[in-house]
Design a protein around this motif. Structure first.
Motif, PDB file in Angstrom:
ATOM      1  N   ASP A  46       0.857  -1.184   0.000  1.00  0.00           N
ATOM      2  CA  ASP A  46       0.000   0.000   0.000  1.00  0.00           C
ATOM      3  C   ASP A  46       0.892   1.232   0.000  1.00  0.00           C
ATOM      4  OD1 ASP A  46      -2.185  -1.678   0.236  1.00  0.00           O
ATOM      5  OD2 ASP A  46      -2.405  -1.366   2.390  1.00  0.00           O
ATOM      6  N   PHE A  47       0.726   2.075  -1.007  1.00  0.00           N
ATOM      7  CA  PHE A  47       1.385   3.377  -1.042  1.00  0.00           C
ATOM      8  C   PHE A  47       0.334   4.371  -0.564  1.00  0.00           C
ATOM      9  CE2 PHE A  47       3.435   0.907  -4.426  1.00  0.00           C
ATOM     10  CZ  PHE A  47       4.765   1.024  -4.041  1.00  0.00           C
ATOM     11  N   LEU A  48       0.687   5.210   0.414  1.00  0.00           N
ATOM     12  CA  LEU A  48      -0.344   6.061   0.982  1.00  0.00           C
ATOM     13  C   LEU A  48       0.185   7.363   1.569  1.00  0.00           C
ATOM     14  CD1 LEU A  48      -1.110   4.812   4.485  1.00  0.00           C
ATOM     15  CD2 LEU A  48      -0.113   3.211   2.910  1.00  0.00           C
ATOM     16  N   ASN A  49      -0.775   8.225   1.868  1.00  0.00           N
ATOM     17  CA  ASN A  49      -0.540   9.466   2.582  1.00  0.00           C
ATOM     18  C   ASN A  49      -1.649   9.578   3.619  1.00  0.00           C
ATOM     19  OD1 ASN A  49      -0.389  12.092   3.533  1.00  0.00           O
ATOM     20  ND2 ASN A  49       0.341  12.903   1.588  1.00  0.00           N
ATOM     21  N   PRO A  50      -1.423   9.067   4.833  1.00  0.00           N
ATOM     22  CA  PRO A  50      -2.476   9.033   5.849  1.00  0.00           C
ATOM     23  C   PRO A  50      -3.093  10.391   6.164  1.00  0.00           C
ATOM     24  CG  PRO A  50      -0.596   7.726   6.552  1.00  0.00           C
ATOM     25  CD  PRO A  50      -0.172   8.472   5.314  1.00  0.00           C
ATOM     26  N   SER A  51      -2.339  11.463   6.017  1.00  0.00           N
ATOM     27  CA  SER A  51      -2.877  12.785   6.343  1.00  0.00           C
ATOM     28  C   SER A  51      -3.959  13.231   5.359  1.00  0.00           C
ATOM     29  CB  SER A  51      -1.756  13.832   6.391  1.00  0.00           C
ATOM     30  OG  SER A  51      -1.254  14.088   5.097  1.00  0.00           O
ATOM     31  N   GLN A  52      -4.054  12.557   4.209  1.00  0.00           N
ATOM     32  CA  GLN A  52      -5.057  12.938   3.209  1.00  0.00           C
ATOM     33  C   GLN A  52      -6.261  12.003   3.191  1.00  0.00           C
ATOM     34  OE1 GLN A  52      -3.403  13.735  -0.654  1.00  0.00           O
ATOM     35  NE2 GLN A  52      -2.254  15.482   0.106  1.00  0.00           N
ATOM     36  N   GLY A  53      -6.376  11.116   4.149  1.00  0.00           N
ATOM     37  CA  GLY A  53      -7.550  10.264   4.260  1.00  0.00           C
ATOM     38  C   GLY A  53      -7.460   8.975   3.464  1.00  0.00           C
ATOM     39  N   ALA A  54      -8.548   8.203   3.518  1.00  0.00           N
ATOM     40  CA  ALA A  54      -8.585   6.866   2.921  1.00  0.00           C
ATOM     41  C   ALA A  54      -8.434   6.869   1.400  1.00  0.00           C
ATOM     42  CB  ALA A  54      -9.885   6.168   3.298  1.00  0.00           C
ATOM     43  N   GLY A  55      -8.804   7.950   0.742  1.00  0.00           N
ATOM     44  CA  GLY A  55      -8.697   8.018  -0.717  1.00  0.00           C
ATOM     45  C   GLY A  55      -7.273   8.179  -1.216  1.00  0.00           C
ATOM     46  N   ALA A  56      -6.339   8.512  -0.325  1.00  0.00           N
ATOM     47  CA  ALA A  56      -4.939   8.710  -0.719  1.00  0.00           C
ATOM     48  C   ALA A  56      -4.168   7.417  -0.472  1.00  0.00           C
ATOM     49  CB  ALA A  56      -4.333   9.877   0.046  1.00  0.00           C
ATOM     50  N   ARG A  57      -4.594   6.374  -1.185  1.00  0.00           N
ATOM     51  CA  ARG A  57      -4.000   5.043  -1.025  1.00  0.00           C
ATOM     52  C   ARG A  57      -3.990   4.346  -2.372  1.00  0.00           C
ATOM     53  NH1 ARG A  57      -6.843   0.139  -0.007  1.00  0.00           N
ATOM     54  NH2 ARG A  57      -5.451  -1.496   0.730  1.00  0.00           N
ATOM     55  N   ILE A  58      -2.853   3.739  -2.702  1.00  0.00           N
ATOM     56  CA  ILE A  58      -2.740   2.956  -3.928  1.00  0.00           C
ATOM     57  C   ILE A  58      -2.332   1.541  -3.508  1.00  0.00           C
ATOM     58  CG2 ILE A  58      -1.547   2.671  -6.129  1.00  0.00           C
ATOM     59  CD1 ILE A  58      -0.962   5.743  -5.936  1.00  0.00           C
ATOM     60  N   PRO A  59      -3.253   0.586  -3.570  1.00  0.00           N
ATOM     61  CA  PRO A  59      -2.924  -0.774  -3.154  1.00  0.00           C
ATOM     62  C   PRO A  59      -2.466  -1.644  -4.323  1.00  0.00           C
ATOM     63  CG  PRO A  59      -5.294  -0.563  -3.398  1.00  0.00           C
ATOM     64  CD  PRO A  59      -4.688   0.781  -3.742  1.00  0.00           C
ATOM     65  N   LEU A  60      -1.518  -2.540  -4.043  1.00  0.00           N
ATOM     66  CA  LEU A  60      -1.077  -3.561  -4.994  1.00  0.00           C
ATOM     67  C   LEU A  60      -1.244  -4.919  -4.336  1.00  0.00           C
ATOM     68  CD1 LEU A  60       2.351  -2.080  -6.164  1.00  0.00           C
ATOM     69  CD2 LEU A  60       0.129  -1.773  -7.246  1.00  0.00           C
ATOM     70  N   GLU A  61      -1.700  -5.903  -5.080  1.00  0.00           N
ATOM     71  CA  GLU A  61      -1.791  -7.288  -4.619  1.00  0.00           C
ATOM     72  C   GLU A  61      -1.028  -8.141  -5.619  1.00  0.00           C
ATOM     73  OE1 GLU A  61      -6.224  -6.891  -2.622  1.00  0.00           O
ATOM     74  OE2 GLU A  61      -6.048  -7.817  -4.589  1.00  0.00           O
ATOM     75  N   LEU A  62       0.136  -8.641  -5.211  1.00  0.00           N
ATOM     76  CA  LEU A  62       1.034  -9.343  -6.124  1.00  0.00           C
ATOM     77  C   LEU A  62       1.290 -10.760  -5.658  1.00  0.00           C
ATOM     78  CD1 LEU A  62       3.708  -6.507  -6.382  1.00  0.00           C
ATOM     79  CD2 LEU A  62       1.833  -6.949  -7.977  1.00  0.00           C
ATOM     80  N   THR A  63       1.487 -11.647  -6.622  1.00  0.00           N
ATOM     81  CA  THR A  63       1.962 -12.980  -6.262  1.00  0.00           C
ATOM     82  C   THR A  63       3.402 -12.842  -5.773  1.00  0.00           C
ATOM     83  OG1 THR A  63       2.848 -13.416  -8.463  1.00  0.00           O
ATOM     84  CG2 THR A  63       0.554 -14.105  -8.043  1.00  0.00           C
ATOM     85  N   GLU A  64       3.885 -13.872  -5.102  1.00  0.00           N
ATOM     86  CA  GLU A  64       5.271 -13.858  -4.638  1.00  0.00           C
ATOM     87  C   GLU A  64       6.228 -13.669  -5.811  1.00  0.00           C
ATOM     88  OE1 GLU A  64       8.438 -16.789  -2.329  1.00  0.00           O
ATOM     89  OE2 GLU A  64       6.309 -17.270  -2.291  1.00  0.00           O
ATOM     90  N   GLU A  65       5.958 -14.367  -6.906  1.00  0.00           N
ATOM     91  CA  GLU A  65       6.808 -14.272  -8.091  1.00  0.00           C
ATOM     92  C   GLU A  65       6.795 -12.854  -8.669  1.00  0.00           C
ATOM     93  OE1 GLU A  65       5.390 -18.396  -7.455  1.00  0.00           O
ATOM     94  OE2 GLU A  65       4.339 -16.500  -7.653  1.00  0.00           O
ATOM     95  N   ALA A  66       5.631 -12.252  -8.726  1.00  0.00           N
ATOM     96  CA  ALA A  66       5.526 -10.894  -9.259  1.00  0.00           C
ATOM     97  C   ALA A  66       6.229  -9.893  -8.353  1.00  0.00           C
ATOM     98  CB  ALA A  66       4.063 -10.503  -9.443  1.00  0.00           C
TER      99      ALA A  66
END
Length: 94
Positions: A46-66
Motif C-alpha cells: 500500500d502506497f499512501l498518505n495518511p494525512s489525506q484520508g482513505a482516498g490517498a491510497r494505492i494498493p497492490l496485490e502481487l503474487t510472490e513471483e511478481a
C-alpha cells in the motif's frame, strides 16, 4: 497463512489516485488475503498518505513471483542509472 507482519516505511514520491496525483509519505508491505486478486494470499503493498484520508491510497496485490520480479526490476533499473539521479538531493537541484 497470514503472518500479520507489516513493514512500514516512510517514502517520498507521488502516486495517482481517483482525484489525480497526491504526495506519498508511506508504504506498507505485508502478506495477507487479497481483496481482489484471485489468490489465497498475496504480497500486498500500500502506497499512501495518511494525512489525506482513505482516498490517498494505492494498493497492490502481487503474487510472490511478481513481487520478486518487481524488486529485481527496481534494483536493475537503479543499477543502470547514474548514482543519485533519482534521489531527493537531485530533485532539489532540479
Amino acid at each position: 497463512m497470514c503472518t500479520y507482519l507489516t513493514e512500514k516505511v516512510e517514502i517520498n514520491g507521488s502516486g495517482k489516485g481517483r482525484d489525480g496525483y497526491f504526495p506519498l509519505t508511506h508504504a506498507m508491505v505485508y502478506v495477507d488475503h487479497p481483496q481482489h486478486a484471485p489468490y489465497e494470499h498475496t504480497v500486498n503493498i500500500d502506497f499512501l498518505n495518511p494525512s489525506q484520508g482513505a482516498g490517498a491510497r494505492i494498493p497492490l496485490e502481487l503474487t510472490e513471483e511478481a513481487a520478486l520480479a518487481l524488486v529485481a526490476a527496481i534494483q536493475n533499473t537503479l543499477a543502470t542509472a547514474p548514482p543519485g539521479l533519482a534521489s531527493e538531493k537531485a530533485a532539489a537541484g532540479h
